[in-house]
Structure formats: structure tokens, C-alpha cells
Design a protein around this motif. Structure first.
Motif, PDB file in Angstrom:
ATOM      1  N   GLY A  81     -12.564  14.473 -10.160  1.00 36.19           N
ATOM      2  CA  GLY A  81     -11.425  13.752 -10.693  1.00 36.19           C
ATOM      3  C   GLY A  81     -11.490  12.252 -10.419  1.00 36.19           C
ATOM      4  O   GLY A  81     -12.528  11.701 -10.050  1.00 36.19           O
ATOM      5  N   PHE A  82     -10.351  11.611 -10.592  1.00 35.66           N
ATOM      6  CA  PHE A  82     -10.228  10.173 -10.354  1.00 35.66           C
ATOM      7  C   PHE A  82      -9.574   9.955  -8.995  1.00 35.66           C
ATOM      8  O   PHE A  82      -8.416  10.319  -8.793  1.00 35.66           O
ATOM      9  CB  PHE A  82      -9.388   9.512 -11.453  1.00 35.66           C
ATOM     10  N   CYS A  83     -10.323   9.374  -8.070  1.00 30.00           N
ATOM     11  CA  CYS A  83      -9.830   9.165  -6.709  1.00 30.00           C
ATOM     12  C   CYS A  83      -9.565   7.683  -6.461  1.00 30.00           C
ATOM     13  O   CYS A  83     -10.331   6.829  -6.904  1.00 30.00           O
ATOM     14  CB  CYS A  83     -10.831   9.711  -5.688  1.00 30.00           C
ATOM     15  N   ILE A  84      -8.498   7.406  -5.763  1.00 28.21           N
ATOM     16  CA  ILE A  84      -8.056   6.038  -5.494  1.00 28.21           C
ATOM     17  C   ILE A  84      -8.591   5.603  -4.139  1.00 28.21           C
ATOM     18  O   ILE A  84      -8.291   6.213  -3.116  1.00 28.21           O
ATOM     19  CB  ILE A  84      -6.522   5.952  -5.507  1.00 28.21           C
ATOM     20  N   SER A  85      -9.383   4.532  -4.138  1.00 26.81           N
ATOM     21  CA  SER A  85      -9.969   4.038  -2.894  1.00 26.81           C
ATOM     22  C   SER A  85      -9.152   2.868  -2.344  1.00 26.81           C
ATOM     23  O   SER A  85      -8.269   2.329  -3.008  1.00 26.81           O
ATOM     24  CB  SER A  85     -11.421   3.608  -3.107  1.00 26.81           C
ATOM     25  N   ARG A  86      -9.497   2.463  -1.143  1.00 28.95           N
ATOM     26  CA  ARG A  86      -8.803   1.354  -0.482  1.00 28.95           C
ATOM     27  C   ARG A  86      -8.957   0.061  -1.273  1.00 28.95           C
ATOM     28  O   ARG A  86      -7.984  -0.686  -1.455  1.00 28.95           O
ATOM     29  CB  ARG A  86      -9.370   1.182   0.932  1.00 28.95           C
TER      30      ARG A  86
END
Length: 396
Positions: free
Chosen positions: A163-168
């Protein structure tokens, strides 16, 4: 304390001192899914579930004990520590015999078998974790603010699984973009009310905007530069904002990531070639890379063909270097600063008393240098982008 290396490495969590975000999770149910997936007990449970389904789907599957033994042995190989059974099966599925046939045909069913595994099912059926394990995990997770992932799943705290993961760095980039929208919306509304800028902040922004427009963008691009001013100003302030975030403890600079700097360089390439295509045509923009030369046909064709190849390669190389240059300068400063501060970690007694002030003074000096570099690199990126766009939109 936070790990200083995180200033130059993206992750799916923010690192702060442990006392600011202590972890007081009391049971298995309280831990995030990504941490449970990394637990050896969960991975063993997962391996047994997957093995049972593989045995139903295919023939030739080894016994459970043999399967688990081989997987655990594979985990001890370099680079495989802590990797789940699906990574092991994926590797087996890609192995071929000398006749280019699957070495383990039964392993090809691993995607279907993997779908049965559910972290929630493990939460509901697994034995409670021991207080000792919970205490150890709390100690590791203290100071780590894990970013929620509504659109994807994490493999670990540094890699996504699906999926689409949100990074720092994504969060920090969105913060910079939001601040730019708010500040320049306010800036534009104030300028509409008065022809003459009023106020310290307005004068500061006006100085940046006018200098970049008149001394960087217009000279760099030449005729027709004004239509590129908004996008290049946006690039400058975005790069500057990302660079300055690297000066704030526990955040880090998004421009220390290849994905950010190369994306910005790619945007410059698209803008330049797109504008050139509108002016010279989709074919003419590529032919414009070769300078005009009055040569005999016999000599002109091979010479211009060689020059065309060289110029096309140079076009992509110089834009690639544009992104690498920004990243290298931002990473280098953090690495040097980290090296200076790390010298005092192993010191104690009189050596620390003597060297401590020197280390602090050097760290302050390099921090000031990094602050200067943050502005300098934003300027250089904008200046070179202007030159590249100008070269794509004017005849050589």
C-alpha cells in the motif's frame, strides 16, 4: 536520547527523547501491528499457519518441523535476520533448477497462503506476552512516535510492506508545503492592499522574491523568464524549508533523501523540456540540444549525431547531478556534525572536561555552517534550474 543518524535517514516514526514520549503499553493488545509482526513468536505462528495452507494447496511441501527449521536457518544468513516467512517463500519461489524450472513449485502458492495471516487473529488467540518482554519492548519503543498508516502496512519501521505508507519526510514535506501556502497567501493579500510593502516580514519576503526574480531567474533563463518565476520561487522556498528542518532536533531534512532531491531535479527536467517542446515542437526540443554548425553534409551528419548522443546523455546526467549535489551537501553537514559530537560519547573524567568545550564550540560552528549551507543550496538549486530551463527554451 534520539538517534542522530535519523537526521539523514527516513523512517516511519519520529524519534524524540524517551521522557517526551514514554511507552507504557501493558499487554499484547496495546502494541502496534508493525511491532507485533517483528515479534519472533508471531513470526513462528505465522510460519505454521502458512505451512498448513501450503500443504493444502500443493504437493511436495516438507513437514512442519523441517519447514520451520529451514526457515529459521535461512534467517541466520547475512541480511535475513528477522525476515518473515513470506520473504523466505518468495525467495524459494524464484529459485530455478539447471533446466530453468521452479526448484520449489509448492512455494509459488505463498501469496494465497499468506492471505490467511491476520495480526488481529494473533491478538485474539496468542498467549499473553510476559511482563519481561513487554518491559523490554516498552524500553525500545520509548521516544518513538510511530506514524499511523491508514493506506498501507509496514514491514518494519523503515520499510513498507504494501500500500501507500506515510514516512517522516513526507509529513515534514507536507508541513513545509502548508506553511508556504499560508505565508504566501498572507503575503499576496498584504501586497494587494498596498503598492509599497509594509512590515518587517513583508520586507524580508519581498527581498527574497525580488532578488531571486531579478538576479537569479531572469538572468538565468533570459527572454520569457517571468512565466517560470512562480515555479522556481516555489522550488527555492520548498528546498529552503526542508533544509532548515534539518537544523531542528528530532526532525531531519527531507532533502537528505534521494527520493526528494531527484524528484525536484526531475521536475526541473520536465519543466524545461516541456516548455521547450511548446516552443520548438516535440522533436525540435531534442534537435535544439545540438548547437548550430555550418559543416559539409558528409562531416555534419556523423558529427551532429555524436553530439546529439553526448548532449542527451549530458542532459540527464546534469539533472541527476542537480539532485545528488543537493543531497550530498545536506547529508555531509549532518555526518560531520555527528562525527564531532560522537567524539565526546566515549570520553570521561578529565578528557571530557578538556575536550568537552572544544567539541561544543566545534558543534556550534558547524551548526552555523549548516545554516549557511541550507540557504546556499536552495540558491544554487534555483540558479542551476534557471540555467537548465533557459538552455531548453532558447536556441543554442
Amino acid at each position: 536520547m534520539s538517534d542522530p543518524i535519523l537526521h539523514i535517514k527516513d523512517s516511519f516514526y519520529f524519534e524524540v527523547p524517551a521522557w517526551l514520549a514514554p511507552s507504557h503499553r501493558e499487554s499484547l493488545q496495546d502494541f502496534p501491528n508493525v511491532w507485533i509482526r517483528l515479534d519472533p513468536d508471531f513470526q513462528l505462528w505465522e510460519a505454521k499457519i502458512v505451512h498448513a495452507k501450503l500443504a493444502e494447496l500443493s504437493k511436495g511441501v516438507p513437514s512442519e518441523s523441517e519447514f520451520v527449521h529451514d526457515w529459521e536457518h535461512w534467517q541466520h544468513e547475512p541480511g535475513n535476520h528477522g525476515k518473515p516467512v513470506r520473504r523466505y517463500l518468495q525467495e524459494l519461489a524464484e529459485e530455478k533448477t539447471d533446466e530453468d524450472k521452479p526448484a520449489h513449485p509448492w512455494a509459488e502458492s505463498w501469496p494465497e497462503a499468506q492471505q490467511l495471516v491476520s495480526v488481529q487473529e494473533y491478538r485474539d488467540t496468542a498467549k499473553p506476552w510476559s511482563p519481561k518482554k513487554i518491559e523490554a519492548y516498552n524500553e525500545v519503543l520509548s521516544g518513538k512516535i510511530i506514524i499511523p498508516q491508514p493506506f498501507g502496512e509496514l514491514r518494519n519501521l523503515y520499510q513498507k510492506d504494501s500500500g501507500f505508507c506515510i514516512s517522516r519526510f513526507m509529513v515534514l514535506e507536507m508541513f513545509v508545503a502548508l506553511m508556504m501556502v499560508l505565508v504566501f497567501t498572507w503575503y499576496a493579500s498584504r501586497l494587494k492592499k498596498s503598492v509599497v510593502p509594509k512590515g518587517r516580514v513583508i520586507h524580508l519576503l519581498d527581498a527574497f522574491v525580488c532578488y531571486l526574480r531579478d538576479s537569479v531567474i531572469r538572468p538565468g533563463i533570459g527572454h520569457g523568464a517571468d512565466k517560470f518565476v512562480p515555479i522556481l520561487l516555489t522550488m527555492f522556498f520548498f528546498v529552503l524549508g526542508c533544509n532548515l528542518l534539518g537544523m531542528i532536533p528530532w526532525l531531519g531534512a527531507p532533502t537528505a533523501s534521494f527520493s526528494v532531491t531527484l524528484s525536484l531535479a526531475f521536475a526541473t527536467l520536465l519543466i524545461g523540456m516541456g516548455a521547450g517542446a511548446l516552443k520548438f515542437g516535440p522533436i525540435g526540443v531534442w534537435l535544439n540540444l545540438v548547437p548550430h554548425m555550418d559543416l559539409p553534409l558528409v562531416i555534419g551528419i556523423p558529427v551532429k549525431l555524436m553530439l546529439f548522443v553526448i548532449e542527451v546523455l549530458g542532459l540527464f546526467i546534469k539533472h541527476g547531478v542537480l539532485g545528488v549535489r543537493l543531497l550530498a551537501n545536506m547529508v555531509a553537514g549532518h555526518v560531520v556534525l555527528l562525527g564531532i559530537v560522537a567524539m565526546g560519547v566515549e570520553m570521561s573524567g578529565w578528557s571530557l572536561v578538556i575536550a568537552g568545550p572544544i567539541i561544543v564550540f566545534a558543534a556550534v560552528l558547524f551548526s552555523c555552517l549548516e545554516l549557511f549551507v541550507a540557504f546556499l543550496q536552495a540558491y544554487i538549486f534555483t540558479f542551476l534550474s534557471s540555467l537548465f530551463i533557459g538552455a531548453s527554451t532558447h536556441h543554442h
